[in-house]
Write a protein that holds these residues in place. Sequence first.
Motif, PDB file in Angstrom:
ATOM      1  N   PRO A 162      14.998   2.972  16.666  1.00 46.89           N
ATOM      2  CA  PRO A 162      13.534   2.839  16.518  1.00 46.89           C
ATOM      3  C   PRO A 162      13.177   1.513  15.870  1.00 46.89           C
ATOM      4  N   SER A 163      12.091   0.920  16.325  1.00 47.76           N
ATOM      5  CA  SER A 163      11.673  -0.365  15.784  1.00 47.76           C
ATOM      6  C   SER A 163      11.117  -0.187  14.368  1.00 47.76           C
ATOM      7  N   ILE A 164      11.136  -1.274  13.622  1.00 46.99           N
ATOM      8  CA  ILE A 164      10.550  -1.295  12.274  1.00 46.99           C
ATOM      9  C   ILE A 164       9.329  -2.200  12.339  1.00 46.99           C
ATOM     10  N   SER A 165       8.178  -1.634  12.080  1.00 50.13           N
ATOM     11  CA  SER A 165       6.922  -2.363  12.184  1.00 50.13           C
ATOM     12  C   SER A 165       6.515  -2.909  10.826  1.00 50.13           C
ATOM     13  N   PRO A 166       5.566  -3.827  10.794  1.00 46.83           N
ATOM     14  CA  PRO A 166       5.024  -4.272   9.509  1.00 46.83           C
ATOM     15  C   PRO A 166       4.482  -3.116   8.673  1.00 46.83           C
ATOM     16  N   ALA A 167       3.929  -2.101   9.334  1.00 49.61           N
ATOM     17  CA  ALA A 167       3.450  -0.924   8.591  1.00 49.61           C
ATOM     18  C   ALA A 167       4.612  -0.215   7.899  1.00 49.61           C
ATOM     19  N   SER A 168       5.773  -0.179   8.560  1.00 44.67           N
ATOM     20  CA  SER A 168       6.967   0.428   7.954  1.00 44.67           C
ATOM     21  C   SER A 168       7.395  -0.357   6.717  1.00 44.67           C
ATOM     22  N   ILE A 169       7.317  -1.679   6.794  1.00 46.16           N
ATOM     23  CA  ILE A 169       7.662  -2.517   5.643  1.00 46.16           C
ATOM     24  C   ILE A 169       6.713  -2.240   4.489  1.00 46.16           C
ATOM     25  N   THR A 170       5.439  -2.044   4.806  1.00 45.31           N
ATOM     26  CA  THR A 170       4.466  -1.734   3.754  1.00 45.31           C
ATOM     27  C   THR A 170       4.818  -0.428   3.060  1.00 45.31           C
ATOM     28  N   ARG A 171       5.267   0.569   3.828  1.00 46.17           N
ATOM     29  CA  ARG A 171       5.683   1.839   3.217  1.00 46.17           C
ATOM     30  C   ARG A 171       6.939   1.647   2.368  1.00 46.17           C
ATOM     31  N   MET A 172       7.876   0.841   2.842  1.00 49.25           N
ATOM     32  CA  MET A 172       9.070   0.552   2.041  1.00 49.25           C
ATOM     33  C   MET A 172       8.691  -0.153   0.744  1.00 49.25           C
ATOM     34  N   HIS A 173       7.740  -1.057   0.849  1.00 50.03           N
ATOM     35  CA  HIS A 173       7.290  -1.765  -0.351  1.00 50.03           C
ATOM     36  C   HIS A 173       6.691  -0.792  -1.358  1.00 50.03           C
ATOM     37  N   GLY A 174       6.051   0.253  -0.862  1.00 49.04           N
ATOM     38  CA  GLY A 174       5.531   1.271  -1.766  1.00 49.04           C
ATOM     39  C   GLY A 174       6.644   1.945  -2.545  1.00 49.04           C
ATOM     40  N   VAL A 175       7.795   2.159  -1.900  1.00 51.29           N
ATOM     41  CA  VAL A 175       8.954   2.739  -2.584  1.00 51.29           C
ATOM     42  C   VAL A 175       9.456   1.777  -3.663  1.00 51.29           C
ATOM     43  N   VAL A 176       9.600   0.500  -3.304  1.00 54.53           N
ATOM     44  CA  VAL A 176      10.073  -0.504  -4.267  1.00 54.53           C
ATOM     45  C   VAL A 176       9.104  -0.614  -5.434  1.00 54.53           C
ATOM     46  N   SER A 177       7.823  -0.629  -5.142  1.00 55.86           N
ATOM     47  CA  SER A 177       6.823  -0.768  -6.189  1.00 55.86           C
ATOM     48  C   SER A 177       6.883   0.393  -7.169  1.00 55.86           C
ATOM     49  N   GLY A 178       7.000   1.615  -6.649  1.00 56.77           N
ATOM     50  CA  GLY A 178       7.114   2.780  -7.527  1.00 56.77           C
ATOM     51  C   GLY A 178       8.372   2.735  -8.359  1.00 56.77           C
ATOM     52  N   CYS A 179       9.466   2.295  -7.754  1.00 56.91           N
ATOM     53  CA  CYS A 179      10.746   2.202  -8.458  1.00 56.91           C
ATOM     54  C   CYS A 179      10.666   1.203  -9.608  1.00 56.91           C
ATOM     55  N   LEU A 180      10.115   0.028  -9.356  1.00 58.54           N
ATOM     56  CA  LEU A 180      10.036  -1.014 -10.383  1.00 58.54           C
ATOM     57  C   LEU A 180       8.971  -0.687 -11.431  1.00 58.54           C
ATOM     58  N   ARG A 181       7.918  -0.002 -11.015  1.00 57.96           N
ATOM     59  CA  ARG A 181       6.902   0.413 -11.993  1.00 57.96           C
ATOM     60  C   ARG A 181       7.510   1.390 -13.001  1.00 57.96           C
ATOM     61  N   SER A 182       8.353   2.281 -12.511  1.00 56.44           N
ATOM     62  CA  SER A 182       9.034   3.216 -13.396  1.00 56.44           C
ATOM     63  C   SER A 182      10.045   2.495 -14.286  1.00 56.44           C
ATOM     64  N   ALA A 183      10.706   1.468 -13.729  1.00 46.58           N
ATOM     65  CA  ALA A 183      11.659   0.684 -14.526  1.00 46.58           C
ATOM     66  C   ALA A 183      10.951  -0.038 -15.663  1.00 46.58           C
ATOM     67  N   ALA A 194       6.821  -6.346  -8.115  1.00 43.94           N
ATOM     68  CA  ALA A 194       6.449  -5.963  -6.750  1.00 43.94           C
ATOM     69  C   ALA A 194       5.121  -6.561  -6.298  1.00 43.94           C
ATOM     70  N   PRO A 195       4.079  -6.628  -7.163  1.00 41.40           N
ATOM     71  CA  PRO A 195       2.815  -7.213  -6.695  1.00 41.40           C
ATOM     72  C   PRO A 195       2.914  -8.672  -6.279  1.00 41.40           C
ATOM     73  N   HIS A 196       4.008  -9.342  -6.626  1.00 38.27           N
ATOM     74  CA  HIS A 196       4.155 -10.756  -6.300  1.00 38.27           C
ATOM     75  C   HIS A 196       4.858 -10.973  -4.964  1.00 38.27           C
ATOM     76  N   ALA A 197       5.229  -9.896  -4.288  1.00 42.74           N
ATOM     77  CA  ALA A 197       5.862 -10.022  -2.972  1.00 42.74           C
ATOM     78  C   ALA A 197       4.798 -10.234  -1.905  1.00 42.74           C
ATOM     79  N   GLU A 198       5.183 -10.919  -0.835  1.00 40.41           N
ATOM     80  CA  GLU A 198       4.287 -11.135   0.299  1.00 40.41           C
ATOM     81  C   GLU A 198       4.693 -10.191   1.424  1.00 40.41           C
ATOM     82  N   LEU A 199       3.718  -9.440   1.938  1.00 42.51           N
ATOM     83  CA  LEU A 199       3.986  -8.445   2.971  1.00 42.51           C
ATOM     84  C   LEU A 199       3.503  -8.943   4.326  1.00 42.51           C
ATOM     85  N   PRO A 200       4.166  -8.513   5.402  1.00 43.69           N
ATOM     86  CA  PRO A 200       3.675  -8.887   6.738  1.00 43.69           C
ATOM     87  C   PRO A 200       2.316  -8.241   6.995  1.00 43.69           C
TER      88      PRO A 200
END
Length: 418
Positions: A162-183, A194-200
């Motif tokens: 299955p292809s990975i779309s920019p929307a999929s990357i945005t959802r992955m970024h949500g996982v990273v953001s939650g992980c780092l926010r907890s850290a 995480a807020p300093h990352a650039e998303l497609p």
Amino acid sequence: MNRPFVYRQQKIAGVYQRCNRDCPANRCAEHRSAFHIELPAGPDGRRRQVTKGGFQTGREAMKAREEVGTADRDGKISTNPRTTFAGWSAEWLAGKIERGELKPSSARAHTDALRLHLVPQLGRYKLTELTGYHLTRAYGAILRDRRAQVEEATKNGRKVPPSISPASITRMHGVVSGCLRSAEKAGLVPRNVAPHAELPTWRPTEVRPWTPDQARQFLDWLDRQSDRLAPLIHLAVHTGLRRGELLALGWADVDLDAGTARVWRQRVTVAGAVSVVDHPKTRSGERTVPLFPGTVAVLRQWRAQQNRERLQWGPAWNDGGWVFTHEDGKPLFPDTVGRVFAKRARQAELPPLRFHDLRHTFASIAADAGVPIEMLSKVMGHANVRTTLQLYAHLYPETHRRVAQLVGEKLASRAATG
């Protein structure tokens, strides 16, 4: 040897020059200054030490040492600088699952995102090393790697992933953001990068629900076919409930005399297995839904049919108390319902639609009827009005026309008086 730094005739602990035997006894202008500081032990009991050199003067090193101590007291120094993204993300996700913060489907999505994509790209980095640039670069690599896999599979005649779309990357970024926010809350990083990352960039697919006439046409077609899905789809169109919420309804949740249905759980599919989640993700998802009188009549007829099937099957009947079942009482499989619905829509010669789009159909009909967005948000079980606006603001063209009319009239009156 380490030459202590003397400031105002006092030796400053932890500040020194790394000199050798050939250096002058009183003062050395060749070697730079450094500092060492031992911080309170972290949660794991390990010693925490910071050593840094390269300072032009002892006073610079002394000031830097003081700043490290102050930053640690303010919670801006990692309590475990050795922790990697791989190690922390595994601990973080396990904790969220153990505390019941994720539905099974969300837990599986988080697990797959980390295992298949994020940890391979970011896992080796220490949390304190991560920057927004690392995240940006990782997301780009994930997209490129999947495109290459798709091209290779297509070229060699293998199963295409299955292809990975920019929307999929945005959802992955949500996982990273939650992980780092907890850290950050745990004191493992001074700040969440995480807020300093650039998303497609990507544009959400516009919802194209059925019109009221198309929805009525489909319900009539199902009735003529005596289709078992007719009561389920009737309830979906008339209440806007999610597929999982509909399939998790028990007769104990439905009060036909009062004309209400209590929504408090979902039936979901995770890795091919079905599970029932006892509570929605948010408190607003647990709600009591009023039923249209026509819907109550449909459910009464359906319950009578189900009771006849119960008698026919006898002891072999699966008495789980579910509203929507197969003839033997077994609950319906969510994915099967979605496939059968799509097939029935084609047979009825209607525009293709996902089962979930019946929920959007309900919302569009409500918006067209002039239901306020705040009221619609509560009916849909959204966590907040913002979610409803993001999904359905485009369904309020009449509101936009009224605004334009009011502004136009105001401007015209100003021109007339001027």
